[in-house]
Design an enzyme around this catalytic site. Structure first.
Site, PDB file in Angstrom:
ATOM      1  N   ARG A  13      46.634  10.041 -24.797  1.00 26.60           N
ATOM      2  CA  ARG A  13      46.084  10.666 -26.010  1.00 26.60           C
ATOM      3  C   ARG A  13      46.299  12.164 -25.897  1.00 26.60           C
ATOM      4  O   ARG A  13      46.468  12.678 -24.799  1.00 26.60           O
ATOM      5  CB  ARG A  13      44.555  10.468 -26.071  1.00 26.60           C
ATOM      6  CG  ARG A  13      44.030   9.118 -26.254  1.00 26.60           C
ATOM      7  CD  ARG A  13      42.493   9.175 -26.403  1.00 26.60           C
ATOM      8  NE  ARG A  13      41.832   9.563 -25.161  1.00 26.60           N
ATOM      9  CZ  ARG A  13      41.570   8.734 -24.169  1.00 26.60           C
ATOM     10  NH1 ARG A  13      41.918   7.476 -24.254  1.00 26.60           N
ATOM     11  NH2 ARG A  13      40.961   9.154 -23.076  1.00 26.60           N
TER      12      ARG A  13
ATOM     13  N   SER B 107      36.948  21.216 -22.704  1.00 23.71           N
ATOM     14  CA  SER B 107      37.170  21.069 -24.146  1.00 23.71           C
ATOM     15  C   SER B 107      35.870  21.359 -24.906  1.00 23.71           C
ATOM     16  O   SER B 107      34.772  21.321 -24.322  1.00 23.71           O
ATOM     17  CB  SER B 107      37.651  19.653 -24.471  1.00 23.71           C
ATOM     18  OG  SER B 107      36.570  18.756 -24.445  1.00 23.71           O
ATOM     19  N   SER B 108      36.011  21.604 -26.202  1.00 23.15           N
ATOM     20  CA  SER B 108      34.799  21.861 -26.995  1.00 23.15           C
ATOM     21  C   SER B 108      33.936  20.601 -27.062  1.00 23.15           C
ATOM     22  O   SER B 108      32.764  20.664 -27.416  1.00 23.15           O
ATOM     23  CB  SER B 108      35.167  22.373 -28.392  1.00 23.15           C
ATOM     24  OG  SER B 108      36.250  21.650 -28.921  1.00 23.15           O
TER      25      SER B 108
ATOM     26  N   ASN C  40      33.490  18.715 -24.301  1.00 18.47           N
ATOM     27  CA  ASN C  40      32.921  18.504 -22.966  1.00 18.47           C
ATOM     28  C   ASN C  40      31.449  18.921 -22.866  1.00 18.47           C
ATOM     29  O   ASN C  40      30.777  18.571 -21.888  1.00 18.47           O
ATOM     30  CB  ASN C  40      33.741  19.233 -21.882  1.00 18.47           C
ATOM     31  CG  ASN C  40      35.029  18.538 -21.519  1.00 18.47           C
ATOM     32  OD1 ASN C  40      35.996  19.166 -21.111  1.00 18.47           O
ATOM     33  ND2 ASN C  40      35.082  17.215 -21.656  1.00 18.47           N
TER      34      ASN C  40
ATOM     35  N   ASP D 189      43.164  15.394 -16.092  1.00 20.51           N
ATOM     36  CA  ASP D 189      42.319  14.214 -16.234  1.00 20.51           C
ATOM     37  C   ASP D 189      42.326  13.332 -14.988  1.00 20.51           C
ATOM     38  O   ASP D 189      43.376  13.133 -14.393  1.00 20.51           O
ATOM     39  CB  ASP D 189      42.849  13.402 -17.425  1.00 20.51           C
ATOM     40  CG  ASP D 189      41.723  12.789 -18.202  1.00 20.51           C
ATOM     41  OD1 ASP D 189      40.569  12.915 -17.766  1.00 20.51           O
ATOM     42  OD2 ASP D 189      42.007  12.178 -19.231  1.00 20.51           O
TER      43      ASP D 189
HETATM   44  C1  FPP Z   1      38.777  15.759 -16.618  1.00 21.88           C
HETATM   45  O1  FPP Z   1      38.530  14.740 -15.648  1.00 21.88           O
HETATM   46  C2  FPP Z   1      38.516  17.065 -16.043  1.00 21.88           C
HETATM   47  C3  FPP Z   1      37.661  18.003 -16.580  1.00 21.88           C
HETATM   48  C4  FPP Z   1      36.882  17.786 -17.803  1.00 21.88           C
HETATM   49  C5  FPP Z   1      37.460  19.304 -15.918  1.00 21.88           C
HETATM   50  C6  FPP Z   1      38.673  20.015 -15.392  1.00 21.88           C
HETATM   51  C7  FPP Z   1      38.193  21.203 -14.625  1.00 21.88           C
HETATM   52  C8  FPP Z   1      38.596  21.586 -13.399  1.00 21.88           C
HETATM   53  C9  FPP Z   1      39.700  20.902 -12.670  1.00 21.88           C
HETATM   54  C10 FPP Z   1      37.915  22.705 -12.651  1.00 21.88           C
HETATM   55  C11 FPP Z   1      37.862  24.072 -13.234  1.00 21.88           C
HETATM   56  C12 FPP Z   1      39.178  24.648 -13.573  1.00 21.88           C
HETATM   57  C13 FPP Z   1      39.663  25.842 -13.162  1.00 21.88           C
HETATM   58  C14 FPP Z   1      40.927  26.330 -13.798  1.00 21.88           C
HETATM   59  C15 FPP Z   1      39.046  26.650 -12.104  1.00 21.88           C
HETATM   60  P1  FPP Z   1      37.353  13.723 -15.907  1.00 21.88           P
HETATM   61  O2  FPP Z   1      36.082  14.310 -15.416  1.00 21.88           O
HETATM   62  O3  FPP Z   1      37.335  13.339 -17.353  1.00 21.88           O
HETATM   63  O4  FPP Z   1      37.771  12.525 -15.013  1.00 21.88           O
HETATM   64  P2  FPP Z   1      37.615  10.976 -15.343  1.00 21.88           P
HETATM   65  O5  FPP Z   1      38.360  10.734 -16.617  1.00 21.88           O
HETATM   66  O6  FPP Z   1      38.268  10.312 -14.160  1.00 21.88           O
HETATM   67  O7  FPP Z   1      36.137  10.708 -15.438  1.00 21.88           O
END
Ligand code: FPP
Length: 222
Positions: A176, A47-48, A50, A2
């Site tokens: 959370r 996540s489901s 997302n 995150d």
């Molecule tokens: C949460 O940060 C992050 C995600 C929903 C995506 C995580 C995915 C990757 C790091 C890339 C793909 C993974 C692999 C294993 C190749 P956020 O976007 O919610 O950040 P924020 O809370 O600061 O907005």
């Protein structure tokens, strides 16, 4: 993982740049965990829930997944890492789903470390699927309701075959579980750190593991 969006925003960059940096951090986290002897590392990549994000962001994340599975597969395989998927990755574009299937199949015999990637994963959905599976067996007469115990439920979860969850790390100051490994987290140690995921480097992983080593786990005993 995150904090990618906030990491990018703080630098005046688009969210996609944050996810790119996040994927690099994931690569480093796998390496650091492997060097520390971690048996299994699970990364919550999508996540489901997302799917509620804008289509362009979903497409960026899918692109990163495609890129990293292709780019990293050889080195993961050489390092003896087994890839496992939690969730239903078939919901992604068919070429990505196929790449993931191939990577899982190719690394299935590796046993130095398991990297599980949660893709289109949600713990409640996982529990619903497991319940349906067991209910199906009961309906077919191959399982008695009294035979359903914790072991059977665990065997019906996406994490079957993985070691128990010991440490759950959430970055970026959020406190959370966000539908992540709810059953498995029953006795996990929880660690909430303020570090934004793209800044979570090898040193941060080692610090997290040291913190875990200091925890005293009693599982309800004394
Ligand atoms: C949460 O940060 C992050 C995600 C929903 C995506 C995580 C995915 C990757 C790091 C890339 C793909 C993974 C692999 C294993 C190749 P956020 O976007 O919610 O950040 P924020 O809370 O600061 O907005």
């Amino acid at each position: 993982m995150d904090g990618n969006g906030r990491w990018a925003k703080a630098r005046g960059l688009p969210r996609s740049a944050g996810h790119r940096a996040g994927a690099e951090a994931a690569r480093k986290a796998v390496r650091a965990a492997g060097e520390a002897g971690v048996e299994c590392l699970t990364l919550y990549a999508f996540s489901s829930e997302n799917w509620r994000r804008p289509a362009a962001e979903i497409s960026d994340l899918t692109g990163l997944l495609r890129f990293y599975v292709q780019k990293e597969l050889d080195s993961l395989h050489k390092e003896g890492i087994r890839l496992k998927i939690l969730g239903d990755h078939k919901a992604f574009e068919s070429d990505v789903a196929r790449l993931v299937d191939d990577a899982v199949a190719r690394t299935a015999g590796n046993d130095r470390m398991t990297v599980a990637i949660a893709l289109n994963y949600g713990a409640r959905g996982e529990l619903v699927q497991a319940t349906r599976r067991l209910a199906g067996e009961v309906a077919r007469g191959t399982l008695e309701p009294d035979q359903i115990d914790e072991e059977r439920i665990e065997a019906a979860l996406d994490t079957h075959g993985l070691p128990p969850l010991d440490l759950l790390i959430r970055t970026s100051g959020e406190q959370r579980l966000s539908n992540f490994l709810l059953w498995q987290a029953a006795y996990a140690e929880l660690l909430f750190v303020d570090t934004l995921w793209p800044d979570f480097d090898g040193e941060a992983m080692r610090a997290a593991l040291s913190e875990y080593a200091r925890r005293e786990r009693r599982y309800g005993g004394l």
